[in-house]
Write a protein that holds these residues in place. Structure first.
Motif, PDB file in Angstrom:
ATOM      1  N   VAL A  24       0.840  -1.206   0.000  1.00 29.15           N
ATOM      2  CA  VAL A  24       0.000   0.000   0.000  1.00 29.15           C
ATOM      3  C   VAL A  24       0.870   1.249   0.000  1.00 29.15           C
ATOM      4  O   VAL A  24       0.588   2.224  -0.723  1.00 29.15           O
ATOM      5  CB  VAL A  24      -0.958   0.006   1.217  1.00 29.15           C
ATOM      6  CG1 VAL A  24      -1.646   1.360   1.353  1.00 29.15           C
ATOM      7  CG2 VAL A  24      -1.988  -1.103   1.078  1.00 29.15           C
ATOM      8  N   LEU A  25       1.934   1.229   0.787  1.00 29.20           N
ATOM      9  CA  LEU A  25       2.839   2.381   0.847  1.00 29.20           C
ATOM     10  C   LEU A  25       3.466   2.657  -0.508  1.00 29.20           C
ATOM     11  O   LEU A  25       3.533   3.814  -0.959  1.00 29.20           O
ATOM     12  CB  LEU A  25       3.927   2.124   1.896  1.00 29.20           C
ATOM     13  CG  LEU A  25       4.989   3.214   2.082  1.00 29.20           C
ATOM     14  CD1 LEU A  25       4.338   4.540   2.462  1.00 29.20           C
ATOM     15  CD2 LEU A  25       6.003   2.799   3.140  1.00 29.20           C
ATOM     16  N   ASN A  26       3.921   1.609  -1.202  1.00 32.00           N
ATOM     17  CA  ASN A  26       4.516   1.802  -2.526  1.00 32.00           C
ATOM     18  C   ASN A  26       3.501   2.323  -3.533  1.00 32.00           C
ATOM     19  O   ASN A  26       3.824   3.174  -4.367  1.00 32.00           O
ATOM     20  CB  ASN A  26       5.122   0.484  -3.015  1.00 32.00           C
ATOM     21  CG  ASN A  26       6.548   0.271  -2.545  1.00 32.00           C
ATOM     22  OD1 ASN A  26       7.492   0.829  -3.107  1.00 32.00           O
ATOM     23  ND2 ASN A  26       6.701  -0.504  -1.493  1.00 32.00           N
ATOM     24  N   ILE A  27       2.275   1.809  -3.455  1.00 31.98           N
ATOM     25  CA  ILE A  27       1.226   2.275  -4.364  1.00 31.98           C
ATOM     26  C   ILE A  27       0.931   3.760  -4.129  1.00 31.98           C
ATOM     27  O   ILE A  27       0.801   4.543  -5.080  1.00 31.98           O
ATOM     28  CB  ILE A  27      -0.055   1.427  -4.186  1.00 31.98           C
ATOM     29  CG1 ILE A  27       0.199   0.009  -4.681  1.00 31.98           C
ATOM     30  CG2 ILE A  27      -1.228   2.057  -4.930  1.00 31.98           C
ATOM     31  CD1 ILE A  27      -0.926  -0.965  -4.363  1.00 31.98           C
ATOM     32  N   CYS A  28       0.848   4.148  -2.866  1.00 33.70           N
ATOM     33  CA  CYS A  28       0.573   5.552  -2.527  1.00 33.70           C
ATOM     34  C   CYS A  28       1.705   6.469  -2.993  1.00 33.70           C
ATOM     35  O   CYS A  28       1.455   7.542  -3.565  1.00 33.70           O
ATOM     36  CB  CYS A  28       0.368   5.706  -1.019  1.00 33.70           C
ATOM     37  SG  CYS A  28      -1.135   4.945  -0.388  1.00 33.70           S
ATOM     38  N   LEU A  29       2.946   6.058  -2.769  1.00 36.21           N
ATOM     39  CA  LEU A  29       4.087   6.865  -3.198  1.00 36.21           C
ATOM     40  C   LEU A  29       4.157   6.947  -4.717  1.00 36.21           C
ATOM     41  O   LEU A  29       4.488   7.994  -5.286  1.00 36.21           O
ATOM     42  CB  LEU A  29       5.387   6.277  -2.635  1.00 36.21           C
ATOM     43  CG  LEU A  29       5.579   6.387  -1.120  1.00 36.21           C
ATOM     44  CD1 LEU A  29       6.836   5.630  -0.681  1.00 36.21           C
ATOM     45  CD2 LEU A  29       5.674   7.844  -0.674  1.00 36.21           C
ATOM     46  N   ILE A  38       9.822   9.745 -11.328  1.00 38.43           N
ATOM     47  CA  ILE A  38      10.164   8.521 -10.590  1.00 38.43           C
ATOM     48  C   ILE A  38      11.569   8.059 -10.969  1.00 38.43           C
ATOM     49  O   ILE A  38      11.890   7.917 -12.148  1.00 38.43           O
ATOM     50  CB  ILE A  38       9.152   7.401 -10.882  1.00 38.43           C
ATOM     51  CG1 ILE A  38       7.760   7.797 -10.389  1.00 38.43           C
ATOM     52  CG2 ILE A  38       9.587   6.092 -10.216  1.00 38.43           C
ATOM     53  CD1 ILE A  38       6.690   6.781 -10.706  1.00 38.43           C
ATOM     54  N   ASP A  39      12.388   7.837  -9.962  1.00 31.07           N
ATOM     55  CA  ASP A  39      13.742   7.314 -10.180  1.00 31.07           C
ATOM     56  C   ASP A  39      13.677   5.792 -10.089  1.00 31.07           C
ATOM     57  O   ASP A  39      13.827   5.207  -9.020  1.00 31.07           O
ATOM     58  CB  ASP A  39      14.694   7.886  -9.124  1.00 31.07           C
ATOM     59  CG  ASP A  39      16.150   7.529  -9.404  1.00 31.07           C
ATOM     60  OD1 ASP A  39      16.383   6.636 -10.245  1.00 31.07           O
ATOM     61  OD2 ASP A  39      17.047   8.126  -8.791  1.00 31.07           O
ATOM     62  N   VAL A 245       6.107   8.215   6.586  1.00 34.69           N
ATOM     63  CA  VAL A 245       5.882   7.218   5.527  1.00 34.69           C
ATOM     64  C   VAL A 245       6.454   7.623   4.179  1.00 34.69           C
ATOM     65  O   VAL A 245       6.149   6.997   3.164  1.00 34.69           O
ATOM     66  CB  VAL A 245       4.370   6.913   5.384  1.00 34.69           C
ATOM     67  CG1 VAL A 245       3.846   6.241   6.624  1.00 34.69           C
ATOM     68  CG2 VAL A 245       3.576   8.178   5.072  1.00 34.69           C
ATOM     69  N   GLY A 246       7.296   8.652   4.134  1.00 34.62           N
ATOM     70  CA  GLY A 246       7.938   9.017   2.884  1.00 34.62           C
ATOM     71  C   GLY A 246       7.182  10.085   2.118  1.00 34.62           C
ATOM     72  O   GLY A 246       6.006  10.334   2.349  1.00 34.62           O
ATOM     73  N   LYS A 247       7.887  10.686   1.180  1.00 33.30           N
ATOM     74  CA  LYS A 247       7.322  11.802   0.414  1.00 33.30           C
ATOM     75  C   LYS A 247       6.976  11.414  -1.014  1.00 33.30           C
ATOM     76  O   LYS A 247       5.883  11.691  -1.508  1.00 33.30           O
ATOM     77  CB  LYS A 247       8.311  12.969   0.411  1.00 33.30           C
ATOM     78  CG  LYS A 247       7.832  14.205  -0.314  1.00 33.30           C
ATOM     79  CD  LYS A 247       8.878  15.310  -0.253  1.00 33.30           C
ATOM     80  CE  LYS A 247       8.401  16.563  -0.993  1.00 33.30           C
ATOM     81  NZ  LYS A 247       9.417  17.639  -0.930  1.00 33.30           N
ATOM     82  N   SER A 248       7.908  10.775  -1.709  1.00 29.17           N
ATOM     83  CA  SER A 248       7.699  10.414  -3.108  1.00 29.17           C
ATOM     84  C   SER A 248       8.768   9.424  -3.531  1.00 29.17           C
ATOM     85  O   SER A 248       9.652   9.053  -2.743  1.00 29.17           O
ATOM     86  CB  SER A 248       7.768  11.663  -4.005  1.00 29.17           C
ATOM     87  OG  SER A 248       9.108  12.160  -4.047  1.00 29.17           O
ATOM     88  N   SER A 274      14.785   5.240   4.866  1.00 31.52           N
ATOM     89  CA  SER A 274      13.923   6.283   5.447  1.00 31.52           C
ATOM     90  C   SER A 274      13.604   7.373   4.445  1.00 31.52           C
ATOM     91  O   SER A 274      12.511   7.941   4.469  1.00 31.52           O
ATOM     92  CB  SER A 274      14.595   6.889   6.686  1.00 31.52           C
ATOM     93  OG  SER A 274      14.799   5.919   7.689  1.00 31.52           O
ATOM     94  N   GLN A 275      14.557   7.684   3.572  1.00 30.65           N
ATOM     95  CA  GLN A 275      14.306   8.712   2.563  1.00 30.65           C
ATOM     96  C   GLN A 275      13.159   8.330   1.644  1.00 30.65           C
ATOM     97  O   GLN A 275      12.397   9.182   1.191  1.00 30.65           O
ATOM     98  CB  GLN A 275      15.568   8.951   1.720  1.00 30.65           C
ATOM     99  CG  GLN A 275      16.539   9.939   2.328  1.00 30.65           C
ATOM    100  CD  GLN A 275      17.607  10.344   1.331  1.00 30.65           C
ATOM    101  OE1 GLN A 275      18.182   9.520   0.618  1.00 30.65           O
ATOM    102  NE2 GLN A 275      17.877  11.627   1.252  1.00 30.65           N
ATOM    103  N   THR A 276      13.045   7.039   1.360  1.00 29.70           N
ATOM    104  CA  THR A 276      11.996   6.579   0.450  1.00 29.70           C
ATOM    105  C   THR A 276      10.713   6.229   1.186  1.00 29.70           C
ATOM    106  O   THR A 276       9.618   6.667   0.784  1.00 29.70           O
ATOM    107  CB  THR A 276      12.482   5.343  -0.339  1.00 29.70           C
ATOM    108  OG1 THR A 276      13.663   5.675  -1.062  1.00 29.70           O
ATOM    109  CG2 THR A 276      11.402   4.875  -1.307  1.00 29.70           C
TER     110      THR A 276
END
Length: 346
Positions: A24-29, A38-39, A245-248, A274-276
């Motif tokens: 879910v976190l990856n989908i949201c980001l 996106i890198d 939970v990260g920015k982007s 943590s950055q991601t």
């Protein structure tokens, strides 16, 4: 069961919860980040190993052992092809960088990645012997690899991996139930003397002590502390939700023109994660892995985990594009040992 009543019992494993949260976190980001921002390279560096470890959490002993063997063979093949490449295209065993550090081109862009590959080779070979009850029969092989790793560390001048290998070897040597391993240093003194002579020649030929003294005049943390300070400043600009939970999924570049800093490499695994995924995402990822090996006996899992975490404080061991699989190989070993202890198999 009484008529007209249905009792429904659902047991939700923490592994499913953590996997669900991570997806879910990856989908949201991904949704929050413009597609052209996106890198994917940096995302692959973290996403692929993390998903692989989550996948490994759901495997049984035989399945994990099969995965371990596959990755082990991949590593052996990768190193063999790297030597072959150097011999064919460079007419030598190693390439040499502008700062006189030796490396294998196909193992990565730096000498440190060559040292990483041989460290993982030694560790995985040792545990491969443990899992197959063949440690006693293969002392010569283990001894040869021990001196090989030392010599590769000398050639690559990698202070980090010299430290990590020393920590791992010391921890394994002093922990219980590994008496055969403790004694293997005393095994066949003539062979050890021969290997020691070769190592001494290597030290003299490369001028290792002079080079190391020059490199040690600069702290292992030199340059890293300044980068971490810039990260602290960047954290202050985040909202509480972004911090958690990260920015982007954009590339995070730390920049300070006065100090000559402009990099996306934080030299710290925990900061990288943590950055991601934010501090909460980082904690949950680490916690989900640790609880899966919590019951395993510490003498076989702790050396890997402690050495890996120490590495993580001074560099990000997740590498792309060449050695992305090595940390998966390392991190499934404690899982495999936990399955072996919990559910013994022949």
């Amino acid at each position: 069961m009484r008529k007209g009543k249905i009792v429904l019992s659902i047991k939700i494993s923490p592994k499913f919860f953590f996997l669900f949260f991570f997806l879910v976190l990856n989908i949201c980001l991904f949704y929050k980040t413009p597609i052209d921002k996106i890198d994917f390279r940096e995302l692959f560096k973290l996403l692929f190993p993390t998903l692989s470890i989550f996948f490994a959490l759901f495997l049984n002993y035989q399945q994990l052992k099969f995965l371990f063997k596959i990755l082990f063979v991949v590593l052996l093949t990768h190193i063999a092809l790297s030597f072959l490449f150097e011999f064919i295209f460079n007419a030598s065993i190693f390439s040499k960088s502008s700062d006189n550090r030796y490396y294998l081109t196909l193992l990565g862009r730096s000498a440190g990645e060559t040292a990483l590959a041989f460290y993982v080779l030694y560790v995985s070979t040792f545990y491969f012997m443990i899992f197959n009850n063949s440690l006693e029969k293969n002392k010569n092989t283990l001894l040869f690899l021990f001196f090989m790793v030392i010599n590769v560390c000398i050639l690559t001048q990698s202070r980090t991996w010299i430290l990590v290998f020393a920590i791992f070897f010391s921890l394994v040597s002093i922990m219980g139930n590994l008496n055969n391993y403790k004694k293997f240093i005393l095994y066949k003194s003539k062979i050890i003397i021969l290997y020691s002579i070769v190592t001494t020649i290597n030290i003299v030929y490369t001028g290792y002590f002079n080079i190391l003294s020059q490199r040690m005049s600069h702290s292992l943390l030199s340059g890293r502390v300044e980068i971490w300070q810039e990260y602290q400043k960047s954290v202050g600009k985040l909202s509480p939700v972004e911090f958690l939970v990260g920015k982007s999924l954009e590339r995070k570049t730390l920049k300070n023109e006065d100090k000559g800093i402009e990099t996306s490499d934080t030299h710290n695994m925990f900061i990288d994660i943590s950055q991601t995924y934010g501090i909460l995402g980082c904690i949950l990822l680490i916690f989900s892995y640790l609880i899966s090996i919590f019951k395993s006996q510490p003498n076989l899992s702790l050396p890997i985990i402690i050495a890996f975490c120490i590495t993580g404080f001074v560099m990000s061991p997740f590498k792309v594009p060449y050695l992305f699989y090595t940390n998966i190989l390392l991190l499934i070993i404690p899982l495999l040992y936990h399955r072996r202890v919990s559910h013994p198999h022949p």
